[in-house]
Design a protein around this motif. Sequence first.
Motif, PDB file in Angstrom:
ATOM      1  N   ILE A  24     -25.700  53.504 -12.733  1.00  0.00           N
ATOM      2  CA  ILE A  24     -25.261  54.226 -13.938  1.00  0.00           C
ATOM      3  C   ILE A  24     -26.411  55.046 -14.520  1.00  0.00           C
ATOM      4  O   ILE A  24     -26.269  56.233 -14.834  1.00  0.00           O
ATOM      5  N   SER A  25     -27.565  54.403 -14.645  1.00  0.00           N
ATOM      6  CA  SER A  25     -28.699  55.084 -15.265  1.00  0.00           C
ATOM      7  C   SER A  25     -29.130  56.305 -14.440  1.00  0.00           C
ATOM      8  O   SER A  25     -29.450  57.364 -14.984  1.00  0.00           O
ATOM      9  N   GLN A  37     -26.545  58.998 -15.004  1.00  0.00           N
ATOM     10  CA  GLN A  37     -26.676  59.596 -16.346  1.00  0.00           C
ATOM     11  C   GLN A  37     -27.821  60.612 -16.392  1.00  0.00           C
ATOM     12  O   GLN A  37     -27.704  61.656 -17.029  1.00  0.00           O
ATOM     13  N   ASP A  38     -28.898  60.298 -15.684  1.00  0.00           N
ATOM     14  CA  ASP A  38     -30.015  61.255 -15.603  1.00  0.00           C
ATOM     15  C   ASP A  38     -29.556  62.559 -14.963  1.00  0.00           C
ATOM     16  O   ASP A  38     -29.862  63.653 -15.446  1.00  0.00           O
ATOM     17  N   ILE A  82     -20.519  57.190 -12.800  1.00  0.00           N
ATOM     18  CA  ILE A  82     -20.789  56.408 -14.020  1.00  0.00           C
ATOM     19  C   ILE A  82     -19.604  55.475 -14.320  1.00  0.00           C
ATOM     20  O   ILE A  82     -19.782  54.283 -14.569  1.00  0.00           O
ATOM     21  N   LYS A 107     -19.886  61.858 -13.167  1.00  0.00           N
ATOM     22  CA  LYS A 107     -19.075  61.161 -14.178  1.00  0.00           C
ATOM     23  C   LYS A 107     -18.236  60.047 -13.533  1.00  0.00           C
ATOM     24  O   LYS A 107     -18.083  58.969 -14.091  1.00  0.00           O
ATOM     25  N   LYS A 126     -27.337  64.582 -17.271  1.00  0.00           N
ATOM     26  CA  LYS A 126     -28.130  65.271 -18.291  1.00  0.00           C
ATOM     27  C   LYS A 126     -28.718  66.570 -17.714  1.00  0.00           C
ATOM     28  O   LYS A 126     -28.665  67.638 -18.322  1.00  0.00           O
TER      29      LYS A 126
END
Length: 250
Positions: A67-68, A71-72, A104, A101, A75
Amino acid sequence: MARDLDTVISLHRILTSLDDARQRLAGIPDWMRELHDEHAARLAEIAALEESIEQVAGERRGAEALISDAQDKLKRYQQQINSVTTQREYGALLQEIDTVKQQIAGGEESGFAALERIERLQRELAATRESFRDLDERYGRELAKWEAEKPQVAAQAAELDRSAEELRREVPRALLAHFDRIRERRGGSALAPILEIDRPGRGPREWHCGACNYRVRPQVVVEIRNRGSLVQCDSCKRILFLGDEGGTSN
Ligand SMILES: [Zn+2]
């Protein structure tokens, strides 16, 4: 004066009891066996649950890392949107954003599922530990009882050891060496009882070695009974002896 055969029979019996006492001292007594096995099984169950929790926790950490990561990327892609110049680049970027997405969402789903499993396993572990407590206490008490009994068994073993030493002095040296050699080769038992083969109906009586089942000739039985002869089994080489009359006991 006792016949040599009778002396080695006594020695054999004492050594058998001595081995038994030593084995008991080294292990778990029969009366504790069932409890011991149950205790070990429950301990293994607890260890397995702990391992499962550890494993699922690893899966959860993996999902969180995923997930992390996503997310990076998300961004970065969102920052790039302002600098794209063509419709085609824009379309491709939207596609990438869509993909991360989804990653995630997938990661969140598996992270949540892992969390649920961890909670379920932890409840199970707590219940297992709770029910183990009684058993564990009982086991501790029985173990203490066994520890308290041990000195008595050890004293018995020491007494048997002394008797064996005394008897060994009565056996002629060559026979004793022979006896010890067979004992060593045959897993601690140098003697074997002669057993009569139980045959309903009539017919000549037959005998066999109580250790290896090999046939024992009738004249051997007579020799041993009448003269206390030292005869070895033709197959396993143990020294043969008669139990009660007829050779039907050990
Ligand atoms: Zn035999």
